[in-house]
Design an enzyme around this catalytic site. Structure first.
Site, PDB file in Angstrom:
ATOM      1  N   GLY A 209       5.971  52.206  44.094  1.00 24.69           N
ATOM      2  CA  GLY A 209       4.790  52.023  44.931  1.00 24.69           C
ATOM      3  C   GLY A 209       3.528  51.919  44.096  1.00 24.69           C
ATOM      4  O   GLY A 209       3.545  51.470  42.933  1.00 24.69           O
ATOM      5  N   SER A 210       2.421  52.375  44.660  1.00 32.89           N
ATOM      6  CA  SER A 210       1.104  52.152  44.046  1.00 32.89           C
ATOM      7  C   SER A 210       0.876  52.913  42.756  1.00 32.89           C
ATOM      8  O   SER A 210      -0.119  52.683  42.089  1.00 32.89           O
ATOM      9  CB  SER A 210       0.005  52.540  45.038  1.00 32.89           C
ATOM     10  OG  SER A 210       0.148  51.770  46.199  1.00 32.89           O
ATOM     11  N   VAL A 211       1.777  53.860  42.412  1.00 35.85           N
ATOM     12  CA  VAL A 211       1.507  54.617  41.190  1.00 35.85           C
ATOM     13  C   VAL A 211       1.544  53.726  39.951  1.00 35.85           C
ATOM     14  O   VAL A 211       1.045  54.124  38.897  1.00 35.85           O
ATOM     15  CB  VAL A 211       2.460  55.821  41.000  1.00 35.85           C
ATOM     16  CG1 VAL A 211       2.359  56.806  42.153  1.00 35.85           C
ATOM     17  CG2 VAL A 211       3.886  55.366  40.808  1.00 35.85           C
ATOM     18  N   ILE A 212       2.083  52.514  40.077  1.00 36.11           N
ATOM     19  CA  ILE A 212       2.092  51.644  38.888  1.00 36.11           C
ATOM     20  C   ILE A 212       0.794  50.830  38.764  1.00 36.11           C
ATOM     21  O   ILE A 212       0.612  50.090  37.798  1.00 36.11           O
ATOM     22  CB  ILE A 212       3.292  50.672  38.878  1.00 36.11           C
ATOM     23  CG1 ILE A 212       3.218  49.708  40.049  1.00 36.11           C
ATOM     24  CG2 ILE A 212       4.613  51.426  38.853  1.00 36.11           C
ATOM     25  CD1 ILE A 212       4.010  48.432  39.818  1.00 36.11           C
ATOM     26  N   LYS A 213      -0.086  50.957  39.745  1.00 36.39           N
ATOM     27  CA  LYS A 213      -1.306  50.134  39.704  1.00 36.39           C
ATOM     28  C   LYS A 213      -2.130  50.349  38.435  1.00 36.39           C
ATOM     29  O   LYS A 213      -2.635  49.370  37.861  1.00 36.39           O
ATOM     30  CB  LYS A 213      -2.144  50.376  40.957  1.00 36.39           C
ATOM     31  CG  LYS A 213      -1.581  49.630  42.170  1.00 36.39           C
ATOM     32  CD  LYS A 213      -2.331  49.972  43.443  1.00 36.39           C
ATOM     33  CE  LYS A 213      -1.717  49.251  44.642  1.00 36.39           C
ATOM     34  NZ  LYS A 213      -2.239  49.784  45.907  1.00 36.39           N
TER      35      LYS A 213
END
Lengths: 379, 631
Positions: free
Chosen positions: B334-338
């Site tokens: 999810g967004s933690v790789i942004k």
């Protein structure tokens, strides 16, 4: 050689008739034979003490049995051979009756019907060990020897019937030994060598027939003999461990009560059928050869007695008893050293166990009777 | 010849008989010759060979099992120990009436029907002089109870045995692992000599991966045995007389782990009643401070031996307590790789710090009507990279994704350790997955499936689609973010201690290649945005970051489990619990010289910022020694 071995004993005894030899004479005993037997028994007790792991109670049991057997021998020696000859057919019929009884209602002992419980447990086949050669000798005693083919056939039947009845108990080992004791009588009686050789040739198909009648465990024993290493933990175990015991004993042995094979229980049946291996391990080649010398002396003395016997019944019986004794010794040692299949024959006078010892001693009683009564009988 | 009836010819009969006796004697001598020759063969010729075989028969080498090494946490607190437990044993040979004995023991309440049936199962397997265990784990009362009645039970006694004990039970189960009885499969792997006397071996976790240090070296003694393998004394008066030669075993090494027990227990408590994982790493050296997978289980059951029904209960639990989510659970990140993609975009020039995008709540690829939705239906309005990170604007990342391209995304995500095993010193780790064009060509059989579609790049930009990562990988990536790309292999073993000398071998941190983002300015901006996620006015997790006496950075993530149709809208709370989104959060602190990086995954936790972020905060507070500042 063995005959000459005993000769000096006879000569030595022959001069005087008083003193010790007189006592023996009055008790109807043969001193050399008695001496040889007692030496074997003493040797046996010595080995047995180690084989039962110094269990004094078991050892004393054997001493008592031995005492009983010696008494039986002394008693039997008092019966004149004539009397025994007259009793022979009745003893034979009595034995056959007991064997039938065993087959009909015998107790199951060790998976086989061999025992009869008459106050004490008792194997009727023991009677036959003596009754069969006696019967064969009785049948031939007043006939001109060598026996004719017809007479041989009748004797063959007299031998075969009890042998068969014992074989189906099933106790093949004893059955074969009893048959052997009968066969020895007719060989000694002069059965033609040519006939013997022919029968020997015919025995090959006979063996195949026998194979058909064998129980699984008996076939297994034969197979195991041929290749004991094929089943080292199963049927071959006994032979392998026994060979290890004897071989590791070497010339001088590991010392009395010091055999690791025997004392650590690797050796099966070490106080009964395989006691020879204990001896081989602990006393070495020199120890077992000493015992063999004693056995040879006893057999030789027995054969000498046979040749001195006044009538053919005594002769044939004495010869058969002596040679059968040799067969016992040979079969047991050959079995323990892996030369013949494991047949469950004890080492005579040494193995732990009572009945067979009493029978053996009774046989030697007969020998003594024959020898000591010979001059009292007219002929 | 004569008219009289034939008269026996005694003389010729006697001669015949003597001849036959002579013949028999010859045959006997020949037979005797065979026997004597055989004896000479066995006792003289082959004597040496049989002598050796008889020695081999009686001497047995008995292995002595080493004591297994202990395991401590980073501060020397015991995590795994060996404790003596008493078990009730019966020696079949010494019990006259086994049935009666069992019945009377049952009457005393020392054994139950289950013990009896297990005993019957195993009792005829071994030799009769070998003790068979009737009951494990006797309590003190039971020992006292039996001690009173012992005279009535010849052949039955209680015996001390060393058993592996995990004092923190479920709290450390997934980090430390457990030992169990050596199985048929283990036997294929283990050295039969080294394990000859050992009953247990490591099955999972550190117990498994560090087996070679923990096990130790077995000793041995040569003993004299009889045919049934029973030890016998050469000299009956001397009990030790049967031991010919002995060498004591050397105990296994003690392990000091990087685990901080306080943090480990806290993480377990935070995840109580949930499915998920928390991992904390020291970014400066890759030391794993806490590794928790929830729900957990009591490893002591494995060490003591559990019944198959007990094991089946554990195994069939829908919450999979035996499953180590920390290293084997793979989730869409999810967004933690942004933040990682932001660095990739800046480094490759796909975006810059001033590029702005208008977020209206969805994104469409040119020439397509398919709407890629933002998590916020009404949109974030005009956002730059900083806003896109703090507010987790999906549309911004959808848009720059086409400029970075899937292969460069793959490159940078891989540099942060995603998509491949981290090399942690527990076995069983899964690699996760970072997709690329090359990967897709290899992964599918049908030609049509091997093509990479532009839409797949779009959803990869928010960590959805094919992408999968383990909690350990995310913690590891967070650590790499905190140190501006300085990376270490995460590990659990800090040092190995020789129990005899007390000498410790410290495991040096293994530094990996730095992330190839060379502009410190990029790092500061991305980390600054992550700081604002927790401590900025518009940060998605500002509630979790409130009132902290130190500076921290983080990023929330929410991974879809349930695909929503194009025109549908829904509330997470209305969904079945198992269909709710996974909640993720990565964080580290303090910003200068970071000491702790955390990854939190709560399965079906709905919201990364609301559920996972406070857990990460609690972990950092505890580790940095800030107890009462939590929001």
């Amino acid at each position: 050689m063995r005959l000459s071995d005993t000769q000096w004993l006879i000569d030595g005894r022959g001069t005087g008739s008083g003193g010790l030899s007189g006592v023996f004479r009055r008790l109807n005993l043969d001193a050399p034979l008695l001496g040889g037997l007692l030496l074997i028994c003493g040797f046996g007790l010595f080995v047995l003490y180690s084989a039962v792991s110094e269990d004094i109670d078991l050892w004393l049991q054997q001493v008592v049995r031995l005492g009983v057997a010696v008494v039986v021998m002394l008693v039997v020696a008092q019966f004149p051979p004539d009397l025994m000859r007259r009793w022979t057919p009745w003893a034979f019929l009595f034995g056959l009756g007991l064997l039938s009884l065993v087959l009909i209602l015998g107790e199951v002992g060790q998976g086989a019907q061999r025992w009869l419980d008459v106050g004490i447990r008792f194997q009727p086949s023991e009677i036959m060990k003596l009754a069969v050669p006696m019967m064969a000798a009785w049948y031939l005693h007043d006939r001109q020897l060598p026996p004719t083919a017809g007479q041989l056939l009748i004797i063959a039947i007299l031998i075969a019937v009890p042998s068969y009845m014992i074989a189906v108990q099933p106790d093949l080992g004893t059955s074969l030994l009893i048959a052997a004791s009968g066969v020895i009588v007719i060989v000694l009686a002069g059965m033609s060598i040519r006939l013997m050789l022919s029968l020997l040739v015919l025995s090959v198909p006979g063996a195949l027939v026998l194979w058909q009648f064998m129980q699984d465990y008996q076939r297994q024993r034969v197979m195991t003999l041929l290749n004991p290493d094929s089943d080292p933990l199963g049927a071959g175990y006994n032979i392998i461990q026994s060979k290890i015991a004897i071989g590791s004993g070497g010339l001088f042995g590991k010392g009395w009560t010091n055999g690791s094979q025997a004392q650590l229980e690797f050796l099966p049946e070490r106080n009964t059928d395989f006691i020879f291996a204990v001896m081989g391990e602990e006393l070495g080649l020199l120890g077992v050869l000493s015992l063999l010398v004693l056995y040879v002396f006893v057999v030789g003395r027995g054969l000498y007695i046979a040749t001195q016997a006044p009538d053919s019944f005594s002769r044939l019986l004495a010869g058969s008893i002596s040679l059968t004794f040799f067969v016992y010794v040979f079969v047991n040692i050959a079995m323990v050293t892996g030369l013949v299949p494991v047949v469950g024959i004890p080492l005579p006078l040494v193995s732990f166990g009572g009945t067979s010892m009493v029978t053996l001693m009774a046989g030697f009683g007969i020998l003594m009777s024959i020898h000591s009564h010979r001059k009292l009988l007219p002929h | 010849m004569s008219l009289i009836a034939p008269i026996k010819d005694h003389h010729s009969e006697r001669q015949l008989f003597v001849a036959r006796v002579a013949l028999s004697s010859v045959v006997s001598v020949i037979l005797l010759g065979f026997v004597v020759a055989r004896l000479i063969q066995l006792q003289i010729v082959e004597h040496e060979q049989f002598s050796e075989r008889s020695q081999g028969n009686r001497i047995r080498i008995e292995a002595l099992a080493p004591t297994r090494g202990l395991i401590f946490d980073r501060k020397g607190r015991i995590l795994v120990e060996n404790v003596p437990t008493y078990q009730l044993e019966l020696i079949p040979e010494q019990v006259a009436d086994i049935d009666d004995t069992l019945e009377r023991l049952a009457k005393l309440g020392l054994i139950d029907q289950q013990d009896i049936s297990r005993f019957i199962d195993v009792s005829d397997q071994g030799p009769r002089f070998k003790p068979v265990t009737l009951r494990f784990r006797l309590s003190d009362e039971e020992i006292a109870n039996f001690a009173v009645h012992r005279p009535r039970f010849p052949g039955v006694d209680f015996q001390p045995r060393l058993v592996r004990h995990y004092p923190h039970a479920a709290n450390t189960a997934h980090a430390v692992g457990y030992v169990g009885a050596i199985s048929v499969n283990d036997l294929k792997r283990l050295d039969p000599v080294a394990y000859a006397g050992t009953a247990h071996t490591g099955k999972t976790g550190i117990e498994f991966s560090q087996e070679k240090y923990l096990h130790g070296d077995p000793g041995h003694r040569q003993i004299v045995t009889n045919a049934r393998g029973r030890q016998v004394s050469v000299d009956p008066r001397d009990a030790a007389g049967s031991i010919l030669d002995a060498e004591a075993p050397s105990p296994g090494s003690n392990l000091y782990l990087t685990i901080d027990l306080d943090l480990q227990v806290l993480a377990t408590e935070l995840l109580a009643g949930r499915r998920g994982s928390i991992i904390a790493i020291d970014p400066q050296n890759g030391e794993i401070l806490a590794l928790v997978s929830a729900p957990s289980f009591d490893p002591n059951g494995f060490a003591l031996g559990m019944t198959s029904s007990e094991f089946r209960v554990l195994q069939s639990d829908v919450n999979q307590p035996l499953f180590n989510r920390a290293v084997r659970g793979t989730y869409p990140p999810g967004s933690v790789i942004k933040p990682i993609l932001s660095l990739a975009a800046l480094q490759t020039g796909a975006t810059n710090l001033t590029r702005r995008t208008f977020c209206r709540g969805y994104y469409t690829l040119p020439g397509s009507t398919h709407r890629y939705r933002d998590w916020r239906p009404e949109g974030h309005g005009e956002v730059d990279l900083h806003d896109a990170i703090t507010q987790s604007c999906d549309v911004y990342f959808y848009e720059i994704s086409r400029d970075i391209g899937i292969d460069r995304m793959h490159d940078y995500l891989t540099q942060f350790g995603l998509g491949r095993p981290t090399g942690v010193d527990v076995t069983g780790e899964l690699p996760g997955l970072v997709p690329s064009r090359a990967w897709k060509r290899g992964a599918f059989r049908e030609r049509a499936d091997q093509v990479w579609f532009p839409g797949e790049t779009v959803i990869a930009a928010i960590g959805q689609g094919y992408m999968l990562a383990t909690p350990l990988q995310l913690a590891n990536a967070a650590a790499a973010l905190s140190t501006h790309g300085k990376r270490f292999t995460p590990h659990l073993v800090a040092s190995i201690e020789n129990p005899l000398t007390g000498e410790r071998t410290v495991i040096q941190p293994r530094r990996l290649d730095d992330v190839k983002v060379d502009n410190a300015f990029y790092w500061e901006n991305v980390i600054g945005a992550m700081h604002d996620v927790l401590q900025g006015p518009k940060g998605t997790a500002r509630a979790a970051g409130a009132n902290a006496p130190y500076e921290m950075a983080g990023k929330s993530g929410t991974a879809q489990v349930f695909t929503v149709g194009q025109e549908e809208s829904f509330e997470q709370e209305d969904l079945d619990e198992r269909l709710r989104d996974h909640a993720l959060f990565i964080a580290f602190a303090p910003l200068q010289q970071p000491r702790i990086a955390v990854a939190v995954i709560v399965e079906n936790g709905s919201s990364g910022s609301r559920i996972a972020a406070p857990m990460a905060r609690a972990m950092m507070d505890r580790y940095l020694g800030v107890e009462d500042s939590a929001p």
